[in-house]
Design a protein around this motif. Structure first.
Motif, PDB file in Angstrom:
ATOM      1  N   ARG A  58     -51.382  35.415 -18.726  1.00  0.00           N
ATOM      2  CA  ARG A  58     -52.377  36.786 -19.236  1.00  0.00           C
ATOM      3  C   ARG A  58     -52.732  37.468 -18.266  1.00  0.00           C
ATOM      4  N   LYS A  59     -53.028  36.906 -16.816  1.00  0.00           N
ATOM      5  CA  LYS A  59     -53.558  37.881 -15.807  1.00  0.00           C
ATOM      6  C   LYS A  59     -52.624  38.648 -15.373  1.00  0.00           C
ATOM      7  N   LEU A  60     -51.350  38.054 -15.193  1.00  0.00           N
ATOM      8  CA  LEU A  60     -50.277  38.694 -14.702  1.00  0.00           C
ATOM      9  C   LEU A  60     -49.779  39.898 -15.430  1.00  0.00           C
TER      10      LEU A  60
ATOM     11  N   LEU B 196     -43.414  33.465 -11.849  1.00  0.00           N
ATOM     12  CA  LEU B 196     -44.007  33.782 -13.120  1.00  0.00           C
ATOM     13  C   LEU B 196     -43.585  35.276 -13.393  1.00  0.00           C
ATOM     14  N   ALA B 197     -44.001  36.008 -12.706  1.00  0.00           N
ATOM     15  CA  ALA B 197     -43.813  37.683 -12.846  1.00  0.00           C
ATOM     16  C   ALA B 197     -42.357  38.043 -13.043  1.00  0.00           C
TER      17      ALA B 197
ATOM     18  N   ALA C  74     -40.980  23.756 -14.401  1.00  0.00           N
ATOM     19  CA  ALA C  74     -40.676  22.898 -15.684  1.00  0.00           C
ATOM     20  C   ALA C  74     -41.903  23.302 -16.769  1.00  0.00           C
ATOM     21  N   GLY C  75     -43.209  23.110 -16.358  1.00  0.00           N
ATOM     22  CA  GLY C  75     -44.184  23.465 -17.487  1.00  0.00           C
ATOM     23  C   GLY C  75     -44.311  24.803 -18.040  1.00  0.00           C
ATOM     24  N   TYR C  76     -44.303  25.596 -17.113  1.00  0.00           N
ATOM     25  CA  TYR C  76     -44.406  27.078 -17.442  1.00  0.00           C
ATOM     26  C   TYR C  76     -42.921  27.701 -18.155  1.00  0.00           C
TER      27      TYR C  76
END
Length: 274
Positions: A160-162, A219-220, A263-265
């Motif tokens: 959410r922050k990204l 993530l980005a 793996a989790g994200y």
């Protein structure tokens, strides 16, 4: 039939209950029991109200203490992690007590590796209060599990922050982060309930500390958001955090579903979160 009490039954308690088979009679203690899933027997009580805890009085095969404070204040933390536990222990007799704590009990901030045997000298109130609760749980014969940063469905702060814009983060020297997926937290709790003669303290993380910059950048790229940016202040203005080890837990044969942040994200993004 094993009788299990989930005290402060929130997200982790519900995930744990979902893993347990028909051989368990699971009771969920919380103020608002209408939020409990089907299959969890509601037990309406308030850990801060000793009189209400008479509803939980008696013998239990296991008690898992997963309560969380309503706000991030010293008073709320003490009421939840120390006083609430004391109130409950005066009324229940648990064959096994599992107390959920946090790696916030470690004060190391220069990139050191920490495990169950590392010094616990937290500088912040949350770590100090958690240590008080841990000591009381261990005095009662309980088992303490210190979770690293928990993420998963509904716990997607970084994503959410990204999405809101570039996130400031120092790249060098690295700021270390540690995490464990919420589903793996539930697996850890189930595992500790079943271990014969467990040690009193366990650290639970995915065992793969990662620089915050690396996680944000990865993530980005996955979500098409701007990557992290260097902060305006001088390098070294903040600490480096710690690197959490989970060798003791993993040596017992527990296999994590999500062994690292990728793996989790990736699973979260596959679900379309956030």
């Amino acid at each position: 039939m094993s009788r299990l009490l989930l005290a402060g039954c929130g997200d982790l308690g519900r995930r744990l209950a979902g893993r347990l088979g028909d051989g368990h009679e699971v009771h969920g203690l919380r103020r608002r029991t209408e939020r409990l899933d089907a299959g969890i027997r509601p037990l309406r009580a308030d850990l801060g109200d000793p009189a209400s805890l008479e509803a939980a009085a008696g013998e239990w095969d296991a008690v898992v203490y997963t309560a969380t404070p309503a706000e991030r204040t010293e008073e709320a933390y003490r009421a939840t992690y120390v006083e609430g536990l004391e109130n409950l222990l005066r009324r229940v007799d648990a064959g096994r007590l599992v107390y959920v704590s946090s790696t916030a009990v470690y004060g190391q901030d220069e990139g050191q590796r920490v495990d169950e045997d590392s010094p616990t000298e937290p500088s912040a109130f949350n770590g100090r209060i958690l240590l008080e609760g841990e000591r009381r749980a261990i005095e009662a014969g309980g088992v303490v599990v210190r979770f690293a940063g928990i993420y998963g469905p509904g716990r997607d702060y970084l994503l959410r922050k990204l999405r809101r814009g570039p996130v400031q983060c120092r790249r060098h020297p690295p700021v270390w982060t540690n995490r464990i997926h919420a589903d793996d937290c539930a697996a850890v709790l189930e595992h500790l309930l079943g271990l014969e003669d467990p040690a009193p303290v366990w650290v639970a993380s995915d065992g793969h500390p990662a620089p915050r910059w690396e996680v944000l950048d990865w993530l980005a790229r996955r979500i098409g958001a701007p990557g992290p940016v260097e902060p305006d202040d001088a390098p070294g203005a903040e600490g480096q955090g710690k690197r959490v080890e989970a060798a003791r837990l993993l040596a017992t044969g527990l296999a994590l579903q999500y062994p690292d942040y990728r793996a989790g994200y990736a699973a979260l993004l596959h679900r379309g979160e956030p």
